[in-house]
Write a protein that holds these residues in place. Structure first.
Motif, PDB file in Angstrom:
ATOM      1  N   LEU A  14     -13.648 -20.334   8.211  1.00  0.00           N
ATOM      2  CA  LEU A  14     -11.792 -21.265   7.541  1.00  0.00           C
ATOM      3  C   LEU A  14     -12.709 -22.526   6.143  1.00  0.00           C
ATOM      4  O   LEU A  14     -13.347 -23.291   5.994  1.00  0.00           O
ATOM      5  CB  LEU A  14     -11.060 -22.693   8.138  1.00  0.00           C
ATOM      6  N   HIS A  15     -12.157 -21.389   4.542  1.00  0.00           N
ATOM      7  CA  HIS A  15     -13.043 -22.445   3.638  1.00  0.00           C
ATOM      8  C   HIS A  15     -11.986 -22.934   2.408  1.00  0.00           C
ATOM      9  O   HIS A  15     -10.761 -22.267   3.149  1.00  0.00           O
ATOM     10  CB  HIS A  15     -14.098 -21.250   3.132  1.00  0.00           C
ATOM     11  N   ALA A  16     -12.609 -23.550   2.014  1.00  0.00           N
ATOM     12  CA  ALA A  16     -11.725 -24.370   0.391  1.00  0.00           C
ATOM     13  C   ALA A  16     -10.925 -22.330  -0.313  1.00  0.00           C
ATOM     14  O   ALA A  16      -9.896 -23.414  -1.527  1.00  0.00           O
ATOM     15  CB  ALA A  16     -12.503 -24.357  -0.208  1.00  0.00           C
ATOM     16  N   ASN A  17     -11.068 -21.687  -0.634  1.00  0.00           N
ATOM     17  CA  ASN A  17     -10.906 -20.907  -0.725  1.00  0.00           C
ATOM     18  C   ASN A  17      -9.963 -19.653   0.177  1.00  0.00           C
ATOM     19  O   ASN A  17      -9.225 -19.095  -0.586  1.00  0.00           O
ATOM     20  CB  ASN A  17     -11.950 -19.476  -2.114  1.00  0.00           C
ATOM     21  N   ASP A  18      -9.851 -20.254   0.738  1.00  0.00           N
ATOM     22  CA  ASP A  18      -8.856 -19.396   1.767  1.00  0.00           C
ATOM     23  C   ASP A  18      -6.992 -19.747   1.817  1.00  0.00           C
ATOM     24  O   ASP A  18      -7.134 -21.093   1.300  1.00  0.00           O
ATOM     25  CB  ASP A  18      -8.818 -19.901   3.465  1.00  0.00           C
ATOM     26  N   HIS A  19      -5.734 -18.937   1.567  1.00  0.00           N
ATOM     27  CA  HIS A  19      -5.107 -19.265   1.048  1.00  0.00           C
ATOM     28  C   HIS A  19      -3.953 -19.052   2.782  1.00  0.00           C
ATOM     29  O   HIS A  19      -4.838 -17.457   3.767  1.00  0.00           O
ATOM     30  CB  HIS A  19      -4.084 -18.615  -0.322  1.00  0.00           C
ATOM     31  N   VAL A  20      -3.603 -19.575   3.484  1.00  0.00           N
ATOM     32  CA  VAL A  20      -3.440 -20.103   4.777  1.00  0.00           C
ATOM     33  C   VAL A  20      -1.888 -19.033   4.978  1.00  0.00           C
ATOM     34  O   VAL A  20      -0.594 -20.238   4.134  1.00  0.00           O
ATOM     35  CB  VAL A  20      -3.708 -20.623   5.481  1.00  0.00           C
ATOM     36  N   LEU A  21      -1.552 -18.483   5.957  1.00  0.00           N
ATOM     37  CA  LEU A  21      -0.135 -18.649   6.640  1.00  0.00           C
ATOM     38  C   LEU A  21      -0.625 -19.418   8.544  1.00  0.00           C
ATOM     39  O   LEU A  21      -1.713 -18.397   8.879  1.00  0.00           O
ATOM     40  CB  LEU A  21       0.074 -17.292   7.234  1.00  0.00           C
ATOM     41  N   VAL A  22       0.103 -20.400   8.672  1.00  0.00           N
ATOM     42  CA  VAL A  22       0.301 -20.746   9.437  1.00  0.00           C
ATOM     43  C   VAL A  22       1.261 -19.737  10.570  1.00  0.00           C
ATOM     44  O   VAL A  22       2.181 -19.666  10.113  1.00  0.00           O
ATOM     45  CB  VAL A  22       0.575 -21.695   9.568  1.00  0.00           C
ATOM     46  N   ILE A  23       1.328 -18.899  11.995  1.00  0.00           N
ATOM     47  CA  ILE A  23       1.829 -18.638  12.727  1.00  0.00           C
ATOM     48  C   ILE A  23       2.210 -19.695  13.873  1.00  0.00           C
ATOM     49  O   ILE A  23       1.055 -20.031  14.426  1.00  0.00           O
ATOM     50  CB  ILE A  23       1.474 -17.782  12.641  1.00  0.00           C
ATOM     51  N   ASP A  24       3.231 -19.666  14.096  1.00  0.00           N
ATOM     52  CA  ASP A  24       3.003 -21.073  15.482  1.00  0.00           C
ATOM     53  C   ASP A  24       3.999 -20.137  16.850  1.00  0.00           C
ATOM     54  O   ASP A  24       5.339 -19.277  16.238  1.00  0.00           O
ATOM     55  CB  ASP A  24       3.326 -22.168  15.587  1.00  0.00           C
ATOM     56  N   ASP A  25       4.248 -20.329  17.817  1.00  0.00           N
ATOM     57  CA  ASP A  25       5.563 -19.778  18.648  1.00  0.00           C
ATOM     58  C   ASP A  25       6.796 -20.505  18.590  1.00  0.00           C
ATOM     59  O   ASP A  25       8.114 -20.411  18.621  1.00  0.00           O
ATOM     60  CB  ASP A  25       5.069 -19.496  20.061  1.00  0.00           C
ATOM     61  N   PHE A  26       6.385 -21.732  18.727  1.00  0.00           N
ATOM     62  CA  PHE A  26       7.758 -22.611  18.489  1.00  0.00           C
ATOM     63  C   PHE A  26       7.495 -23.635  17.273  1.00  0.00           C
ATOM     64  O   PHE A  26       6.187 -23.604  17.442  1.00  0.00           O
ATOM     65  CB  PHE A  26       8.172 -23.564  19.217  1.00  0.00           C
ATOM     66  N   LEU A  27       8.555 -24.394  16.541  1.00  0.00           N
ATOM     67  CA  LEU A  27       8.760 -25.273  16.529  1.00  0.00           C
ATOM     68  C   LEU A  27       9.512 -26.369  16.563  1.00  0.00           C
ATOM     69  O   LEU A  27      10.925 -25.410  16.414  1.00  0.00           O
ATOM     70  CB  LEU A  27       8.895 -25.380  14.442  1.00  0.00           C
ATOM     71  N   ALA A  28       8.863 -27.351  16.696  1.00  0.00           N
ATOM     72  CA  ALA A  28      10.337 -28.703  17.335  1.00  0.00           C
ATOM     73  C   ALA A  28      10.221 -29.760  16.344  1.00  0.00           C
ATOM     74  O   ALA A  28      10.994 -29.842  15.495  1.00  0.00           O
ATOM     75  CB  ALA A  28       9.928 -28.980  19.184  1.00  0.00           C
ATOM     76  N   ASN A  29       9.773 -30.409  16.989  1.00  0.00           N
ATOM     77  CA  ASN A  29       9.211 -31.982  16.027  1.00  0.00           C
ATOM     78  C   ASN A  29       7.583 -31.699  15.309  1.00  0.00           C
ATOM     79  O   ASN A  29       8.370 -32.695  14.001  1.00  0.00           O
ATOM     80  CB  ASN A  29       8.408 -32.779  17.444  1.00  0.00           C
ATOM     81  N   GLY A  30       7.101 -30.928  15.410  1.00  0.00           N
ATOM     82  CA  GLY A  30       6.672 -30.678  14.293  1.00  0.00           C
ATOM     83  C   GLY A  30       4.919 -31.059  14.502  1.00  0.00           C
ATOM     84  O   GLY A  30       3.855 -31.011  13.864  1.00  0.00           O
ATOM     85  N   HIS A  31       4.988 -32.018  15.529  1.00  0.00           N
ATOM     86  CA  HIS A  31       3.276 -31.961  15.698  1.00  0.00           C
ATOM     87  C   HIS A  31       2.430 -30.347  15.219  1.00  0.00           C
ATOM     88  O   HIS A  31       1.394 -31.011  15.151  1.00  0.00           O
ATOM     89  CB  HIS A  31       3.695 -32.660  17.119  1.00  0.00           C
ATOM     90  N   ALA A  32       2.715 -29.978  16.580  1.00  0.00           N
ATOM     91  CA  ALA A  32       1.226 -28.576  16.771  1.00  0.00           C
ATOM     92  C   ALA A  32       1.104 -28.676  14.688  1.00  0.00           C
ATOM     93  O   ALA A  32       0.384 -28.398  14.352  1.00  0.00           O
ATOM     94  CB  ALA A  32       1.892 -27.677  17.752  1.00  0.00           C
ATOM     95  N   ALA A  33       2.371 -28.451  14.251  1.00  0.00           N
ATOM     96  CA  ALA A  33       2.447 -27.570  13.115  1.00  0.00           C
ATOM     97  C   ALA A  33       1.360 -28.528  11.943  1.00  0.00           C
ATOM     98  O   ALA A  33       0.437 -28.162  11.112  1.00  0.00           O
ATOM     99  CB  ALA A  33       3.672 -27.238  12.010  1.00  0.00           C
ATOM    100  N   LYS A  34       1.849 -29.603  11.590  1.00  0.00           N
ATOM    101  CA  LYS A  34       1.356 -30.712  11.634  1.00  0.00           C
ATOM    102  C   LYS A  34      -0.023 -31.151  11.398  1.00  0.00           C
ATOM    103  O   LYS A  34      -1.352 -30.828  10.494  1.00  0.00           O
ATOM    104  CB  LYS A  34       2.246 -32.108  11.103  1.00  0.00           C
ATOM    105  N   ALA A  35      -0.949 -30.963  13.165  1.00  0.00           N
ATOM    106  CA  ALA A  35      -2.177 -30.501  13.319  1.00  0.00           C
ATOM    107  C   ALA A  35      -3.032 -29.692  12.698  1.00  0.00           C
ATOM    108  O   ALA A  35      -4.031 -29.964  12.380  1.00  0.00           O
ATOM    109  CB  ALA A  35      -2.010 -31.280  14.936  1.00  0.00           C
ATOM    110  N   LEU A  36      -1.772 -28.450  12.802  1.00  0.00           N
ATOM    111  CA  LEU A  36      -2.420 -27.332  12.100  1.00  0.00           C
ATOM    112  C   LEU A  36      -2.872 -27.022  10.986  1.00  0.00           C
ATOM    113  O   LEU A  36      -3.662 -27.038   9.890  1.00  0.00           O
ATOM    114  CB  LEU A  36      -1.810 -26.100  12.508  1.00  0.00           C
TER     115      LEU A  36
END
Lengths: 190, 190
Positions: free
Chosen positions: B114-136
């Protein structure tokens, strides 16, 4: 599978005579197009076998298994590591000893999703000493389901996994068979 | 996404007012055809955004992420749980608190992928309190990469994840938004 061998040659990293790291396209970063081709290769080998379900193990088996499931038109079950489960009832449970990490872990499949009338294709990323494969076969046996065979992405043919499985009568189809990792170089079985 | 909502209605199990179990098609058994359609839905929403990489987390994010990656033609990285790693150097590391399990875990991504010039789409199965998303997002930030948005299969809209992420300026695209799990019944946001 020539494309897979080429990927291993160019992007695989030989860490020791025992350990091949393929984090660039399978175990950490995943190449989705390659996974589709791997799924296709498994489907070709098991298409007329009456498969009703694919069983794999989290996490690196999921991508190739789902691509094979898509092409064969069957659901995929990934055995979960016991500590990642929220519900712990009505499970088939088995133990896997990891040679790399020198630890034992417990894996499980819910009895709800695997049945005695299922005919299962087992898919996994690596076959080395066969410990993970045997634990999956144990879970499938607990369900009373039958096994069509095992589809392996990378087999380390210098370890005993394949012969252990074949001695028990299982069909093993590996897409890349690594003969040796000597001198930092990957050599394939012809 | 109507097909997904229908799956949730018919095969999802409401365990409590907080917990929806979708082991029948996403979190343990996987429906590959549904995953393909989910991947397509994410690709549609982010097709012209210049995505170079998808980032998800093991294990349940992998299937939808790989299907989206296949359609967008980009690699997928799955953040690994730290204890599952064989190599522990040159990593971005973050912590996730699991509300369901009341435990903290450490997740990591190799700096190599993963590099500074990457433009990223984050995908996850669930969004609840957002903890996993924020860690990603934290891992992606450590790499200096930018974020196009988050693609979520099932959002529990009665928890604060979406508003936390939107308040920080992130675009959140959820394919099914669950308004409530009251009285053992799934109600969706219109």
């Amino acid at each position: 599978m020539e494309l897979l061998k080429e990927k291993i040659r160019t992007e695989g990293i030989v860490l020791s005579e025992q350990v091949l790291k393929v984090d660039a396209f399978l175990n950490h970063q995943i190449d989705p197009r390659l996974m589709q081709q791997i799924g296709h290769a498994f489907a070709e080998r098991f298409r007329d076998q009456g498969i009703t379900k694919i069983v794999t193990i989290e996490a690196s088996g999921i991508a190739p298994a789902v691509m094979a499931g898509l092409e064969l038109g069957v659901p995929v079950i990934f055995a979960r590591k016991y500590q990642s489960l929220t519900l712990r009832e009505n499970l088939y449970i088995s133990k896997v000893f990891s040679f790399t990490k020198q630890t034992e872990s417990t894996i499980a499949i819910s009895a709800k999703h695997l049945h005695a009338n299922d005919h299962v294709l087992v898919i996994d990323d690596f076959l080395a000493n066969g410990h993970a494969a045997k634990a999956l076969l144990d879970l499938i046996g607990q369900a009373g389901a039958s096994v069509a065979g095992l589809g392996i992405v990378i087999e380390k043919s210098f370890q005993e996994g394949r012969s252990l499985l074949e001695n028990e009568g299982y069909r093993v189809e590996s897409l890349a068979r690594v003969k040796s990792l000597k001198d930092g170089k990957v050599t394939f079985v012809d």
